[in-house]
Motif scaffolding. Structure first.
Motif, mmCIF file in Angstrom:
data_model
loop_
_atom_site.group_PDB
_atom_site.id
_atom_site.type_symbol
_atom_site.label_atom_id
_atom_site.label_comp_id
_atom_site.label_asym_id
_atom_site.label_seq_id
_atom_site.Cartn_x
_atom_site.Cartn_y
_atom_site.Cartn_z
ATOM 1 N N THR A 284 -17.399 30.507 -70.043
ATOM 2 C CA THR A 284 -16.555 29.542 -70.742
ATOM 3 C C THR A 284 -15.180 29.492 -70.106
ATOM 4 O O THR A 284 -14.529 30.534 -69.928
ATOM 5 C CB THR A 284 -16.437 29.885 -72.230
ATOM 6 O OG1 THR A 284 -17.750 29.943 -72.796
ATOM 7 C CG2 THR A 284 -15.619 28.826 -72.970
ATOM 8 N N SER A 285 -14.733 28.291 -69.771
ATOM 9 C CA SER A 285 -13.421 28.104 -69.168
ATOM 10 C C SER A 285 -12.322 28.137 -70.230
ATOM 11 O O SER A 285 -12.601 28.204 -71.440
ATOM 12 C CB SER A 285 -13.389 26.784 -68.406
ATOM 13 O OG SER A 285 -12.233 26.699 -67.599
ATOM 14 N N ALA A 286 -11.073 28.063 -69.774
ATOM 15 C CA ALA A 286 -9.933 28.219 -70.675
ATOM 16 C C ALA A 286 -9.898 27.168 -71.775
ATOM 17 O O ALA A 286 -9.437 27.443 -72.887
ATOM 18 C CB ALA A 286 -8.633 28.184 -69.873
ATOM 19 N N ASP A 287 -10.382 25.955 -71.494
ATOM 20 C CA ASP A 287 -10.340 24.893 -72.501
ATOM 21 C C ASP A 287 -11.620 24.816 -73.320
ATOM 22 O O ASP A 287 -11.821 23.868 -74.075
ATOM 23 C CB ASP A 287 -10.040 23.543 -71.846
ATOM 24 C CG ASP A 287 -11.177 23.041 -70.967
ATOM 25 O OD1 ASP A 287 -12.105 23.816 -70.661
ATOM 26 O OD2 ASP A 287 -11.129 21.854 -70.565
ATOM 27 N N GLY A 288 -12.495 25.812 -73.171
ATOM 28 C CA GLY A 288 -13.732 25.856 -73.939
ATOM 29 C C GLY A 288 -14.918 25.205 -73.265
ATOM 30 O O GLY A 288 -16.025 25.223 -73.822
ATOM 31 N N THR A 289 -14.738 24.629 -72.085
ATOM 32 C CA THR A 289 -15.849 23.977 -71.384
ATOM 33 C C THR A 289 -16.820 25.020 -70.846
ATOM 34 O O THR A 289 -16.410 26.011 -70.221
ATOM 35 C CB THR A 289 -15.319 23.121 -70.216
ATOM 36 O OG1 THR A 289 -14.460 22.112 -70.744
ATOM 37 C CG2 THR A 289 -16.457 22.463 -69.460
ATOM 38 N N ARG A 290 -18.107 24.795 -71.083
ATOM 39 C CA ARG A 290 -19.135 25.728 -70.627
ATOM 40 C C ARG A 290 -19.525 25.409 -69.186
ATOM 41 O O ARG A 290 -19.861 24.268 -68.865
ATOM 42 C CB ARG A 290 -20.361 25.650 -71.544
ATOM 43 C CG ARG A 290 -21.290 26.850 -71.383
ATOM 44 C CD ARG A 290 -22.330 26.905 -72.478
ATOM 45 N NE ARG A 290 -23.375 25.909 -72.286
ATOM 46 C CZ ARG A 290 -24.620 26.034 -72.733
ATOM 47 N NH1 ARG A 290 -24.975 27.115 -73.406
ATOM 48 N NH2 ARG A 290 -25.498 25.088 -72.537
ATOM 49 N N ILE A 291 -19.456 26.430 -68.319
ATOM 50 C CA ILE A 291 -19.727 26.273 -66.895
ATOM 51 C C ILE A 291 -21.013 27.003 -66.545
ATOM 52 O O ILE A 291 -21.159 28.200 -66.828
ATOM 53 C CB ILE A 291 -18.557 26.827 -66.047
ATOM 54 C CG1 ILE A 291 -17.240 26.140 -66.431
ATOM 55 C CG2 ILE A 291 -18.854 26.663 -64.558
ATOM 56 C CD1 ILE A 291 -17.216 24.642 -66.200
ATOM 57 N N ALA A 292 -21.946 26.273 -65.935
ATOM 58 C CA ALA A 292 -23.245 26.826 -65.569
ATOM 59 C C ALA A 292 -23.213 27.383 -64.148
ATOM 60 O O ALA A 292 -22.584 26.807 -63.253
ATOM 61 C CB ALA A 292 -24.322 25.747 -65.669
ATOM 62 N N TYR A 293 -23.905 28.498 -63.948
ATOM 63 C CA TYR A 293 -23.955 29.107 -62.617
ATOM 64 C C TYR A 293 -25.216 29.951 -62.493
ATOM 65 O O TYR A 293 -25.886 30.258 -63.476
ATOM 66 C CB TYR A 293 -22.717 29.974 -62.379
ATOM 67 C CG TYR A 293 -22.628 31.201 -63.256
ATOM 68 C CD1 TYR A 293 -23.107 32.440 -62.826
ATOM 69 C CD2 TYR A 293 -22.083 31.130 -64.544
ATOM 70 C CE1 TYR A 293 -23.036 33.568 -63.641
ATOM 71 C CE2 TYR A 293 -22.007 32.247 -65.363
ATOM 72 C CZ TYR A 293 -22.488 33.470 -64.899
ATOM 73 O OH TYR A 293 -22.432 34.573 -65.712
ATOM 74 N N ASP A 294 -25.536 30.329 -61.256
ATOM 75 C CA ASP A 294 -26.551 31.338 -61.031
ATOM 76 C C ASP A 294 -26.009 32.373 -60.062
ATOM 77 O O ASP A 294 -25.066 32.113 -59.315
ATOM 78 C CB ASP A 294 -27.877 30.734 -60.551
ATOM 79 C CG ASP A 294 -27.761 29.965 -59.249
ATOM 80 O OD1 ASP A 294 -27.325 30.546 -58.240
ATOM 81 O OD2 ASP A 294 -28.127 28.774 -59.230
ATOM 82 N N VAL A 295 -26.589 33.563 -60.121
ATOM 83 C CA VAL A 295 -26.167 34.689 -59.288
ATOM 84 C C VAL A 295 -27.372 35.205 -58.528
ATOM 85 O O VAL A 295 -28.443 35.408 -59.096
ATOM 86 C CB VAL A 295 -25.576 35.833 -60.144
ATOM 87 C CG1 VAL A 295 -25.119 36.979 -59.249
ATOM 88 C CG2 VAL A 295 -24.431 35.339 -61.002
ATOM 89 N N ARG A 296 -27.157 35.407 -57.215
ATOM 90 C CA ARG A 296 -28.226 35.975 -56.390
ATOM 91 C C ARG A 296 -27.662 37.137 -55.580
ATOM 92 O O ARG A 296 -26.549 37.066 -55.073
ATOM 93 C CB ARG A 296 -28.788 34.928 -55.423
ATOM 94 C CG ARG A 296 -29.278 33.655 -56.064
ATOM 95 C CD ARG A 296 -29.973 32.781 -55.052
ATOM 96 N NE ARG A 296 -30.054 31.402 -55.476
ATOM 97 C CZ ARG A 296 -30.707 30.457 -54.813
ATOM 98 N NH1 ARG A 296 -31.311 30.736 -53.679
ATOM 99 N NH2 ARG A 296 -30.727 29.220 -55.266
ATOM 100 N N GLY A 297 -28.463 38.181 -55.424
ATOM 101 C CA GLY A 297 -28.125 39.261 -54.519
ATOM 102 C C GLY A 297 -27.181 40.288 -55.096
ATOM 103 O O GLY A 297 -26.687 40.171 -56.223
ATOM 104 N N GLU A 298 -26.923 41.305 -54.287
ATOM 105 C CA GLU A 298 -26.011 42.377 -54.658
ATOM 106 C C GLU A 298 -25.131 42.702 -53.464
ATOM 107 O O GLU A 298 -25.620 42.823 -52.338
ATOM 108 C CB GLU A 298 -26.777 43.622 -55.095
ATOM 109 C CG GLU A 298 -27.563 43.440 -56.384
ATOM 110 C CD GLU A 298 -28.217 44.737 -56.825
ATOM 111 O OE1 GLU A 298 -27.995 45.775 -56.165
ATOM 112 O OE2 GLU A 298 -28.952 44.705 -57.829
ATOM 113 N N GLY A 299 -23.836 42.825 -53.710
ATOM 114 C CA GLY A 299 -22.895 43.130 -52.643
ATOM 115 C C GLY A 299 -21.560 42.484 -52.935
ATOM 116 O O GLY A 299 -21.281 42.079 -54.075
#
Length: 261
Positions: free
Chosen positions: A6-21
């Motif tokens: 969630t961003s500062a103004d309440g907007t929901r931001i979608a993402y994905d995460v891959r890998g480690e490092g």
């Protein structure tokens, strides 16, 4: 798998995460989000396999991220700040096209950035007025009633065949739906002309690689040269690429090599 912050103004931001490092955040350019940009998604997978945690996100108003009350550069920097908290520390920003200008603004604003890789940032001439004029014109069209006009205006200085190809493609409705979010792209580019770059970027001391394709538009090499000239620890290189795009394998390998130096 998609996650959300969630961003500062309440907007929901979608993402994905891959890998480690070491963490890397991919900062999309004008017409990109994960489901509409398989090239970047493929590169994210290849880069993560080289030992990095890669965060690929949909900018606000695109893809699975929420539409928002505003789409300013400040909003976008707040979105990035939320993602750096997800990453848990300083991050490398990989900015594509106008996403590179957003990355520069993020580093100048003091976000926890450890390095940057910037591909073909379409900077105007230092001190020029065209960026502000383009931003004003875009905002007029966003406030109007024609989504087509917004994207057509944004693409007005690109090769004519790019606009015609986009207009005649099945992806045109997707592009026009992104129209309001283009404000941050033009605002970031206008910002790069708002003061002498040595002054504007004096706080940016992280290692930076400015990349251009071996086949590219005339604006791109001088823009990369300007980045290299005005940042303390930056250099410019060319990679095998054409038409303002790159191959996932080439980009992943060059980013990984730069970050391992």
């Amino acid at each position: 798998m998609t996650a959300f912050t969630t961003s500062a103004d309440g907007t929901r931001i979608a993402y994905d995460v891959r890998g480690e490092g070491p963490p890397v955040i991919l900062v999309a350019g004008a017409m990109q989000f994960r489901a509409f940009d398989p090239v970047t998604s493929a590169m994210a997978g290849l880069l993560s396999a080289r030992g990095f945690t890669v965060i690929n996100f949909d900018r606000r108003g695109r893809g699975e991220s929420a539409r928002a009350p505003s789409f300013t550069l400040l909003n976008t920097l707040e979105d990035l700040h939320a993602l750096t908290e997800v990453a848990g520390g300083p991050v490398t920003l990989v900015g594509n096209s106008s996403g590179g200008a957003i990355s520069l603004a993020a580093a100048a604003a003091g976000l926890p950035v450890s390095a940057m890789v910037l591909f073909e940032v379409p900077l105007g001439v230092e001190g020029g007025a065209d960026g502000k004029q383009n931003l004003d014109g875009l905002r007029e069209r966003i406030a109007g009633t024609s989504p087509d006009a917004t994207v057509e205006y944004f693409m007005k200085d690109m090769p004519t065949e790019w606009l015609e190809g986009a207009r005649n493609s099945p992806g045109w409705p997707v592009m026009t739906a992104m129209g309001p979010s283009l404000e941050a792209d033009f605002e970031a580019l206008a910002w790069t002309q708002s003061a002498p770059r040595t002054e504007l970027w004096k706080s940016i001391t992280v290692p930076t690689l400015a990349l251009v394709g071996e086949q590219t538009l005339p604006i791109m090499p001088p823009a990369a040269d300007s980045i290299a000239a005005h940042l303390l620890h930056a250099r410019r290189e060319s990679i095998p690429a054409a038409n303002h795009s790159w191959e996932p394998e080439v980009m992943a390998a060059r980013i990984a090599a730069f970050l391992s130096e």
